[in-house]
Design an enzyme around this catalytic site. Sequence first.
Site, PDB file in Angstrom:
ATOM      1  CG  ASN A 213      -0.141  -0.155   2.340  1.00 38.31           C
ATOM      2  OD1 ASN A 213       0.496   0.886   2.702  1.00 38.31           O
ATOM      3  ND2 ASN A 213      -0.057  -1.108   3.331  1.00 38.31           N
ATOM      4  CG  ASP A 282      -6.844  -5.131   6.487  1.00 38.55           C
ATOM      5  OD1 ASP A 282      -6.615  -5.031   7.506  1.00 38.55           O
ATOM      6  OD2 ASP A 282      -7.555  -4.096   5.755  1.00 38.55           O
ATOM      7  CE  LYS A 292       7.616 -12.552 -14.094  1.00 41.13           C
ATOM      8  NZ  LYS A 292       7.961 -12.439 -15.508  1.00 41.13           N
ATOM      9  CB  ILE A 310      -0.319  -6.297  14.693  1.00 43.31           C
ATOM     10  CG1 ILE A 310       0.616  -7.233  13.318  1.00 43.31           C
ATOM     11  CG2 ILE A 310       1.178  -6.176  15.675  1.00 43.31           C
ATOM     12  CD1 ILE A 310       1.385  -6.338  12.621  1.00 43.31           C
ATOM     13  CE  LYS A 341     -10.950   0.796  11.474  1.00 42.25           C
ATOM     14  NZ  LYS A 341     -10.174   1.266  10.247  1.00 42.25           N
ATOM     15  CE  LYS A 345      -8.496  -3.125  13.929  1.00 40.35           C
ATOM     16  NZ  LYS A 345      -7.175  -3.446  13.104  1.00 40.35           N
TER      17      LYS A 345
HETATM   18  N1  CTP Z   1      -3.991  -3.170  12.015  1.00 44.80           N
HETATM   19  C1  CTP Z   1      -2.842  -4.374  12.474  1.00 44.80           C
HETATM   20  N2  CTP Z   1      -3.109  -5.213  11.749  1.00 44.80           N
HETATM   21  C2  CTP Z   1      -3.662  -5.496  10.733  1.00 44.80           C
HETATM   22  C3  CTP Z   1      -4.470  -4.494  10.419  1.00 44.80           C
HETATM   23  C4  CTP Z   1      -4.437  -3.283  10.884  1.00 44.80           C
HETATM   24  O1  CTP Z   1      -2.358  -3.793  13.502  1.00 44.80           O
HETATM   25  N3  CTP Z   1      -3.693  -6.502  10.015  1.00 44.80           N
HETATM   26  C5  CTP Z   1      -3.879  -2.012  12.929  1.00 44.80           C
HETATM   27  C6  CTP Z   1      -3.109  -0.744  12.115  1.00 44.80           C
HETATM   28  O2  CTP Z   1      -1.807  -0.722  12.386  1.00 44.80           O
HETATM   29  C7  CTP Z   1      -3.653   0.275  12.775  1.00 44.80           C
HETATM   30  C8  CTP Z   1      -5.231  -0.080  13.135  1.00 44.80           C
HETATM   31  O3  CTP Z   1      -4.912  -1.650  13.041  1.00 44.80           O
HETATM   32  O4  CTP Z   1      -3.505   0.657  14.275  1.00 44.80           O
HETATM   33  C9  CTP Z   1      -6.418   0.267  12.019  1.00 44.80           C
HETATM   34  O5  CTP Z   1      -5.779   0.001  10.560  1.00 44.80           O
HETATM   35  P1  CTP Z   1      -7.169   0.251   9.366  1.00 44.80           P
HETATM   36  O6  CTP Z   1      -6.330  -0.219   8.235  1.00 44.80           O
HETATM   37  O7  CTP Z   1      -7.659   1.613   9.608  1.00 44.80           O
HETATM   38  O8  CTP Z   1      -7.970  -0.765   9.916  1.00 44.80           O
HETATM   39  P2  CTP Z   1      -8.458  -2.213   9.633  1.00 44.80           P
HETATM   40  O9  CTP Z   1      -8.341  -2.989  10.930  1.00 44.80           O
HETATM   41  O10 CTP Z   1      -7.411  -2.876   8.322  1.00 44.80           O
HETATM   42  O11 CTP Z   1      -9.896  -2.122   9.309  1.00 44.80           O
HETATM   43  P3  CTP Z   1     -10.874  -1.713   7.929  1.00 44.80           P
HETATM   44  O12 CTP Z   1      -9.593  -1.880   6.893  1.00 44.80           O
HETATM   45  O13 CTP Z   1     -11.894  -2.477   7.757  1.00 44.80           O
HETATM   46  O14 CTP Z   1     -10.950  -0.243   8.214  1.00 44.80           O
END
Ligand code: CTP
Length: 413
Positions: A213, A282, A292, A310, A341, A345
């Site tokens: 990303n 995610d 490849k 995490i 969120k 979380k």
């Molecule tokens: N985060 C994480 N591990 C993941 C995804 C996200 O620790 N696999 C943490 C990010 O570091 C951040 C928080 O969760 O502190 C929120 O990240 P965000 O991308 O906004 O949320 P998502 O959990 O990915 O939710 P969504 O994509 O559905 O909005």
Amino acid sequence: MDKPRPRSLRILLGVTGGIAAYKCPDLVRRLRERGAEVQVVMTAGASRFITALTLQAVSGRPVRDSLWDEAAEAAMGHIELARWADAVLVAPATADFLAKLGHGRADGLLSTLCLATAAPLYLAPAMNQQMWANPATAANVALLRDRGATILGPGEGDQACGETGPGRMLEPDQLAELTLSRLSAKRVLAGRKVVVSAGPTRERLDPVRFISNRSSGKMGYAVAQAARDAGATVVLVSGPVGISPPSGVEFVAVESAQQMHEAVHRALADADIYIGAAAVADYQARAIAAQKIKKSSDSMQLELVKAPDILASVAALKSGRPFVVGFAAETENIEENARAKLVRKRADMIAANLVGDGLGFDRDDNSLLVLWAGGREEIASCVKPELARRLVTLIAEVHGSQRRPGTVAAVRG
Ligand code: CTP
């Protein structure tokens, strides 16, 4: 493992060429009495008023006075010296030195260090009262103040030149007290261990391809630096980015969400605070192709499975759980989504920002909406280092108040 103990504050004392330089040995002693380490840097003008030997004797360290000293540069180069300092105090600061600083000159060791350091700058002007009143000096002082320098004094009274008025350097005891108390007030995380995760993750598909990303890592790196400046011991766990880690933090480079998950949990031993600023994938590939992937048909499907969350896993720790701060990148309904969120979380705090359409990722400025149980605060748009400083101050405040139950409401209504 023992908790890290706060180390002594490191003051780089710059002495410039004014008669008040004769008070500097006393100033060094007052700073050291209060527990600070002092490294003296003198200008050529200062050595007309006081000897390096005297300052070396009272500071316990060789005095630095030149950019071109090969032996001293080999021991601790000027950039290392600029990083070593928790604060730079220039006392006395002459009218000439203030003018030099205002113009960003780097024509000697001290002026170069003032430009090269990220540490706060304290200036104690000392000059004839007419020179202090001169509009040129007033403009230089205003400019330096605007750029964040703290001006200590000058005091008023009899001057070495026989005149009376403002322009005297403050007394050593007062200067030591003002500098160290202001500096300690900034060190809101002294003695704490903070783990920060930053940057994107890369989820491999095959030996040459990955999913990632646009995260630049700038916000997470700024947070790590701000936590370090606030006195914390910092571990920065980072995905691949194009910027250098701040000095003075332990750095762990990772690639995938799985690696970041493992590195964060390893770093968490004895941590007080975890700040998850990484843009973690995610989803990851169910299997990474050994070779490849060839294009064999008009369309293809990738099978992805959930990557470890995490933040949620740290928040769910049964023992040794730190104070958990997450980030939320939202493209709409920022407060509602971020609050959801925070709850989902089980984090203690969430810092939300709007992303997309040129906002958030890979930009130098940003704004944040910070939420926690029973509180909220908006941090208006500013450059990421400043945003990070304000966020770290808020984290320290809320974390501190939660360790003293009953004070949260008093901190933020
Ligand atoms: N985060 C994480 N591990 C993941 C995804 C996200 O620790 N696999 C943490 C990010 O570091 C951040 C928080 O969760 O502190 C929120 O990240 P965000 O991308 O906004 O949320 P998502 O959990 O990915 O939710 P969504 O994509 O559905 O909005």
